[in-house]
Design a protein around this motif. Structure first.
Motif, PDB file in Angstrom:
ATOM      1  N   PRO A 145      24.271  -2.129  27.832  1.00  0.00           N
ATOM      2  CA  PRO A 145      24.036  -3.334  28.630  1.00  0.00           C
ATOM      3  C   PRO A 145      22.712  -4.018  28.340  1.00  0.00           C
ATOM      4  N   GLU A 146      21.722  -3.285  27.828  1.00  0.00           N
ATOM      5  CA  GLU A 146      20.438  -3.911  27.522  1.00  0.00           C
ATOM      6  C   GLU A 146      20.543  -4.918  26.382  1.00  0.00           C
ATOM      7  N   GLU A 147      21.627  -4.818  25.583  1.00  0.00           N
ATOM      8  CA  GLU A 147      21.827  -5.734  24.465  1.00  0.00           C
ATOM      9  C   GLU A 147      22.609  -6.983  24.856  1.00  0.00           C
ATOM     10  N   ILE A 148      23.179  -6.998  26.049  1.00  0.00           N
ATOM     11  CA  ILE A 148      24.043  -8.111  26.459  1.00  0.00           C
ATOM     12  C   ILE A 148      23.333  -9.461  26.412  1.00  0.00           C
ATOM     13  N   PRO A 149      22.110  -9.596  26.945  1.00  0.00           N
ATOM     14  CA  PRO A 149      21.485 -10.926  26.940  1.00  0.00           C
ATOM     15  C   PRO A 149      21.313 -11.526  25.551  1.00  0.00           C
ATOM     16  N   VAL A 150      21.117 -10.680  24.546  1.00  0.00           N
ATOM     17  CA  VAL A 150      20.897 -11.190  23.189  1.00  0.00           C
ATOM     18  C   VAL A 150      22.208 -11.366  22.430  1.00  0.00           C
ATOM     19  N   LEU A 151      23.062 -10.339  22.475  1.00  0.00           N
ATOM     20  CA  LEU A 151      24.248 -10.352  21.605  1.00  0.00           C
ATOM     21  C   LEU A 151      25.468 -11.015  22.233  1.00  0.00           C
ATOM     22  N   ALA A 152      25.620 -10.946  23.561  1.00  0.00           N
ATOM     23  CA  ALA A 152      26.821 -11.517  24.176  1.00  0.00           C
ATOM     24  C   ALA A 152      26.997 -13.009  23.869  1.00  0.00           C
ATOM     25  N   PRO A 153      25.947 -13.830  23.950  1.00  0.00           N
ATOM     26  CA  PRO A 153      26.151 -15.254  23.623  1.00  0.00           C
ATOM     27  C   PRO A 153      26.646 -15.482  22.199  1.00  0.00           C
ATOM     28  N   MET A 154      26.163 -14.671  21.250  1.00  0.00           N
ATOM     29  CA  MET A 154      26.621 -14.820  19.873  1.00  0.00           C
ATOM     30  C   MET A 154      28.091 -14.413  19.746  1.00  0.00           C
ATOM     31  N   LEU A 155      28.473 -13.363  20.456  1.00  0.00           N
ATOM     32  CA  LEU A 155      29.857 -12.909  20.378  1.00  0.00           C
ATOM     33  C   LEU A 155      30.791 -13.852  21.136  1.00  0.00           C
ATOM     34  N   GLU A 156      30.320 -14.441  22.231  1.00  0.00           N
ATOM     35  CA  GLU A 156      31.117 -15.469  22.912  1.00  0.00           C
ATOM     36  C   GLU A 156      31.414 -16.609  21.943  1.00  0.00           C
TER      37      GLU A 156
END
Length: 297
Positions: A145-156
């Motif tokens: 979950p600590e990676e969500i702020p950085v990687l989730a937007p790119m994966l979205e």
């Protein structure tokens, strides 16, 4: 079944909490059920739904969507529908992933990408490995979950891009374009949803959508599989069912609240839609402990 799909099923199963789990990843929801369901009404929102395991049907107007493992569909316009889980069990639960459409994100992608030509608006498609892999990398973030702020937007952005590349990409183009026909139809559907209990003037709705009457009818039916009047009626009956559960025994008052002038007409149309008269249907749902608002994705 592909290795990617099997991994998605395992990850979704680990993180599902009840029938519908809104994950910590923005716009990502997990649906899960160990039992089949009766036909249940819902209001579909702009969403891409990927079924991982089990089977499901969705009736929208006069069109039926058939989902199987690995198939997906893009709901581009808010529409009343009736969903039913066909195959689901404790040993092999129904599982699905829902991705809420970010229209601004789609619009940004359209600057550099032209999606596929239009196809049938009411057919599910099999997700290819590129789309499944983007989903797999997205769900892996639930364990980090600590990676969500950085990687989730790119994966979205990647998931949206893969959807645009696929056979349902044309719908997304029209949805995100301010002068696209789906964007125009959404103006009309939004007005109907906000005034579902009032009489509607189709000519005024066509003007709101900046279309001629004939063009408006044609594009509205293509987007929702129903006419504007049918769309309004479905909304009225859907809201009536919610009210009946909240206010058992008040069928006549509910009829007038949702816009019917005749309680008998309401009872006829309700029975035709849900299979039982209003009071009996509400009693059945309450006895089953089924809250319509908790319909599984």
């Amino acid at each position: 079944m592909s290795d990617i799909l099997q991994e998605l099923i395992a990850m979704a199963g680990r993180h599902a909490r009840g029938r519908r789990t809104k994950t910590v990843i923005p716009r990502v929801t997990i649906g899960r059920s160990e039992v089949p369901t009766p036909p249940l009404p819902e209001l579909c929102q702009p969403t891409a739904l990927l079924v991982l395991q089990g089977t499901k049907t969705v009736l929208i107007g006069n069109r039926t969507l058939a989902y199987s493992a690995g198939s997906y569909f893009v709901y581009a316009v808010e529409a009343p529908a009736t969903s039913q889980l066909i195959e689901a069990s404790r040993s092999c639960p129904y599982m699905a992933l829902a991705f809420a459409i970010d229209i601004e994100l789609i619009a940004g992608l359209l600057i550099d990408h032209r999606p596929a030509i239009d196809g049938d608006n009411f057919v599910t498609n099999t997700a290819d490995d590129d789309l499944l892999d983007a989903w797999r990398r997205m769900l892996r973030l639930l364990d980090r979950p600590e990676e969500i702020p950085v990687l989730a937007p790119m994966l979205e952005r990647e998931i949206a891009f893969r959807l645009l590349q696929g056979p349902q990409g044309g719908k997304l183009r029209h949805l995100a374009s301010s002068d696209g026909r789906l964007s125009q139809i959404r103006r009309a559907t939004a007005w109907i949803r906000g005034h579902y209990n009032e009489p509607i003037d189709v000519t005024e709705l066509a003007a709101l959508a900046n279309m001629s009457n004939a063009s408006f009818h044609r594009h509205f039916k293509a987007a929702t599989a129903m006419s504007p009047i049918q769309y309004q009626k479905q909304l009225r009956l859907l809201e009536a069912r919610h009210l009946l559960i909240a206010q058992p025994g008040g069928a006549a008052q509910v009829a007038f609240t949702v816009g019917y002038e005749s309680a008998s007409q309401f009872s006829r149309e309700y029975s035709r839609q849900f299979g039982l008269p209003p009071g009996r249907d509400a009693a059945r749902l309450l006895a089953m402990g089924e809250a319509v608002a908790l319909q599984v994705d």
